[in-house]
Design an enzyme around this catalytic site. Structure first.
Site, mmCIF file in Angstrom:
data_model
loop_
_atom_site.group_PDB
_atom_site.id
_atom_site.type_symbol
_atom_site.label_atom_id
_atom_site.label_comp_id
_atom_site.label_asym_id
_atom_site.label_seq_id
_atom_site.Cartn_x
_atom_site.Cartn_y
_atom_site.Cartn_z
ATOM 1 C CG LEU A 1 -2.001 -1.061 1.303
ATOM 2 C CD1 LEU A 1 -2.707 -0.994 2.647
ATOM 3 C CD2 LEU A 1 -3.007 -0.898 0.176
ATOM 4 N N GLY B 1 7.465 3.554 3.818
ATOM 5 C CA GLY B 1 7.912 4.663 4.655
ATOM 6 C C GLY B 1 9.236 4.321 5.277
ATOM 7 N N GLY B 2 9.691 5.186 6.149
ATOM 8 C CA GLY B 2 10.971 4.980 6.804
ATOM 9 C C GLY B 2 10.984 3.704 7.618
ATOM 10 C CG PHE B 3 8.047 1.152 10.621
ATOM 11 C CD1 PHE B 3 8.407 1.219 11.962
ATOM 12 C CD2 PHE B 3 7.347 0.054 10.184
ATOM 13 C CE1 PHE B 3 8.091 0.189 12.820
ATOM 14 C CE2 PHE B 3 7.030 -0.980 11.047
ATOM 15 C CZ PHE B 3 7.405 -0.916 12.374
ATOM 16 C CG ASP C 1 6.945 12.516 11.790
ATOM 17 O OD1 ASP C 1 7.215 13.526 11.093
ATOM 18 O OD2 ASP C 1 7.222 11.352 11.468
ATOM 19 C CB VAL D 1 1.915 0.111 4.689
ATOM 20 C CG1 VAL D 1 0.541 -0.170 5.261
ATOM 21 C CG2 VAL D 1 2.700 1.029 5.603
ATOM 22 C CE LYS E 1 4.684 2.133 10.716
ATOM 23 N NZ LYS E 1 4.248 3.387 11.325
#
Ligand SMILES: *[C@@H]1O[C@H](CO)[C@@H](O)[C@H](O)[C@H]1NC(C)=O
Ligand SMILES: *[C@@H]1O[C@H](CO)[C@@H](O)[C@H](O)[C@H]1NC(C)=O
Ligand SMILES: *[C@@H]1O[C@H](CO)[C@@H](O)[C@H](O)[C@H]1NC(C)=O
Ligand SMILES: *[C@@H]1O[C@H](CO)[C@@H](O)[C@H](O)[C@H]1NC(C)=O
Length: 668
Positions: A499, A502-504, A619, A507, A521
């Site tokens: 989907l 991101g930095g993490f 954030d 997803v 995620k």
């Protein structure tokens, strides 16, 4: 057949009901002869009950019960509101004991030979030739029945008056003091080939047939009334008179005589019946719960109240199973009584949680669960119904039930101490990562090495080492679901649909077993979000619930794999929406933008003001504001969330609090 089975030599009288409608009274007049009751009825449902009703004149009994389907068109007098109760079904001209039934009669009607045959009065006539069935699909008698008949014997009284006279008694009863009757007489000419026989029919002296009747040669013919005859208290006689022109005396082959009963009473709502049947079966209820729960009104089941509306099925509105000795979990059968207003399950031994489904009973006004062994807390749905005043819940004398939604169970106490461990660890990790307190690090190292089970570099590497003893896991399990990595693979179809990234990490689109769509995620190896951020977010989300904050469905901490499972936000993030990344999507209207701004602000306000301790998100950016299918905004990504001291100190040092992520970061 009674047969004095109970040794009381007391011939009983009792009533029969077909479903919710009175059928007849059974007056057992001899112990040694079988007595039969037959009804021809249209059954509206998949099943029908036959009820034997004790009327205080002896114990009802039954020896056998047969159910026969008949062709739809047969006996049109039996319809949705009227049934035919057999008085007599006679086969004339067959002396001797033989019955005619299946297979001669495809419907297994039992045609009984006329027993009053008096050879001085009557002559039996018969033919070996088959009698053709009537073309009329409404009536038919089998050929075996039609091949015999009677006619007055020459020189007899009947012959001199050229008449056949027959009488029937449709016994009146308390429900029908003047029963209406339907007669069906069957004729076939067995002797004369030419039309030599002609007669008129009368019922109780009144002309029945409009014109004189001539039976056809070897063809079954029927004569009947469509509307029930009334007015003679059940005593009827039929006369067949030869006309002056007839060269032969009258004849008759067979006859059926019925009284009519109303079947206009409707049975209780089928879903209510099914629920009550399930409850009755589950608990082996000892009450006299037989027949239909609500109908007839005089025989409503004990502990029930019903509502009755004209031409609508009765509904169960009240059920009292207090002091019923019921145990186990409260079964869903109770929640299937959709019209119930008062449900009393007090003073039983019910265990387990209160089903939230009870809150979905739209008319429920009083729910009494007093005096059980229920545990858990009061489900949110019921809470809501209590708060809006639509429901009174009585739940006293349930020692294990939490009524205020917080501390009550022993397991919860345990979790509090885990909470302390859990909170302590991330704080330590912050310090370690900040590289500020070497001393503490050493202390922890010492502690670790003293235990000898946890390696120092694991301590430094992250909080996840704490998971080795399972405490962090069980903590999270309290409020959310914990998934294994394998669960995630199943959920996301092996991480098939991305989907976003991101930095993490990435997803993924996923589905829970119940079909709920979720976003998974998954933390990547190279994630810039550390284990600390992961746990911060997981932990915080388990505690924070607001309609404008993305809610967490569960998490995964399975070895090195970490993931958060969120509610699915089908419209993606606000940044993409504003930039029109998705070319199909229409741009947001001014009103939608305002609402998204306001909802985001409400989510943040909740963090800042309503939470204790208060949090700062640190954030906030459009890519962290997600939109659901209704374009409702929810703030997401709590990896940098931080609690701040709320002792009225509004001058928070921004140096410690500001974090955020560079704008370019997400676009990498
Ligand atoms: C039952 O039949 C007997 C004999 O015919 C009669 O005396 C009695 O009144 C009947 N009882 C009822 C309740 O119909
Ligand atoms: C037949 O019924 C009529 C009318 O009720 C009555 O007058 C007549 O006597 C009855 N006949 C017999 C034989 O019972
Ligand atoms: C009897 O026969 C005569 C002569 O054939 C006829 O006129 C009359 O209508 C007949 N009566 C009946 C009732 O059929
Ligand atoms: C419910 O049933 C119990 C036990 O049969 C009885 O004691 C109680 O009075 C009933 N409650 C109501 C409101 O009828």
């Amino acid at each position: 057949m009674y047969g004095n089975y109970d040794g009381l030599s007391r011939l009983p009288v009792f009533d029969l009901h077909l479903g919710v409608n009175f059928w007849r009274t059974m007056n057992i007049t001899t112990a040694d002869k079988p007595q039969l009751a037959e009804i021809i009825a249209v059954v509206p449902d998949e099943s029908v009950q036959v009820c034997l009703v004790d009327t205080g004149s002896g114990t009802p009994f039954i020896s056998a019960l047969d159910l026969r389907p008949v062709r739809d068109t047969l006996y049109p007098q039996a319809n949705a509101t009227q049934a035919l109760v057999l008085v007599d079904r006679t086969n004339f001209g067959l002396s001797g004991a033989a019955l005619v039934r299946y297979p001669e009669d495809p419907y297994d009607r039992v045609w009984i030979a006329w027993s009053e045959i008096d050879s001085n009065e009557w002559t039996e006539i018969s033919t070996p030739e088959k009698v053709k069935e009537l073309s009329d699909p409404r009536f038919n008698a089998p050929s075996a029945v039609m091949q015999t008949a009677i006619t007055p014997r020459n020189g007899s009284r009947s012959a001199s008056s050229r008449t056949i006279e027959l009488s029937w008694d449709a016994a009146p009863n308390h429900a029908y003091p003047d029963p209406g009757v339907i007669g069906i007489v069957y004729f076939a000419e067995l002797e004369a080939v030419a039309a030599a026989r002609q007669f008129e029919m009368a019922i109780n002296g009144k002309l029945w047939s409009k014109a004189p009747f001539t039976p056809q040669h070897l063809v079954c013919d029927a004569f009947f009334n469509s509307e029930a005859h009334r007015g003679f208290g059940g005593h009827y006689n039929i006369t067949l008179n030869a006309t002056a022109n007839s060269t032969l005396l009258p004849t008759i082959n067979a006859a059926e005589f019925f009284s009519v009963v109303s079947t206009a009473n409707v049975a209780t709502d089928a879903k209510d019946v099914a629920a009550m049947a399930a409850i009755k079966a589950k608990y082996d209820v000892k009450k006299n719960w037989a027949g239909d729960p609500c109908a007839p009104k005089t025989l409503v089941w004990e502990g029930l109240n019903c509502s009755y509306a004209i031409s609508m099925p009765p509904r169960i509105t009240r059920l009292n199973m207090s002091f019923g000795g019921l145990n186990g979990g409260i079964p869903s059968h109770f929640t299937n009584l959709k019209a119930i207003k008062y449900l009393d399950l007090s003073y039983n031994n019910f265990t387990g949680p209160i089903p939230n489904a009870l809150s979905e009973l739209p008319f429920l006004v009083v729910l009494d669960l007093t005096g059980n062994q229920l545990n858990g807390s009061i489900p949110s749905g019921l809470m809501k119904r209590m708060q809006d005043g639509s429901l009174t819940l009585r739940n006293g004398k349930n020692p294990n039930l939490c009524s205020n939604g917080t501390s009550c169970e022993p397991t919860k106490k345990k979790s509090k101490s885990m909470l302390a461990v859990y909170i302590a660890v991330p704080i330590l990790a912050v310090v370690v990562i900040g590289g500020l307190a070497v001393l503490l690090l050493i202390m922890r190292k010492k502690q670790g090495s003293r235990k000898g089970s946890v390696k120092p570099q694991n301590e430094a590497g992250g909080v996840h080492s704490q998971s080795r003893n399972g405490d962090t896991h069980s903590l999270l399990q309290l409020d959310n679901r914990r998934f294994t990595y394998k669960d995630l693979q199943v959920m996301t179809n092996n991480f098939k649909t991305v989907l976003g990234r991101g930095g993490f990490g990435s997803v993924y689109d996923g589905f829970l077993a119940d079909g709920t769509q979720v976003a998974v995620k998954l933390r990547s190896e190279s994630s810039s979000q550390g284990v600390r951020e992961f746990l911060t977010e997981a932990h915080t989300l388990t505690k924070i619930h607001h309609k404008n904050l993305v809610s967490m469905v569960g998490y995964c901490k399975d070895g090195e794999h970490m993931a958060l499972v969120y509610e699915h936000m089908s419209e993606g993030n606000l940044e993409d929406k504003l930039r029109g990344k998705d070319s199909d999507s229409r741009s947001l209207t001014w009103r939608q933008r305002l609402r998204i701004a306001m909802e985001s602000a409400q989510g943040l306000e909740y963090l800042h003001v309503a939470c204790s301790p208060a949090f700062v998100h640190r954030d906030v950016k459009t890519s962290n504001i997600l939109l659901n299918v209704n374009l409702e905004a929810k703030v997401a990504d709590f990896g940098l969330l931080k609690a701040f001291n709320q002792d009225g100190d509004t001058h928070v040092s921004t140096a410690r609090l500001v974090r955020g992520s560079p704008a370019a970061h997400r676009e990498k």
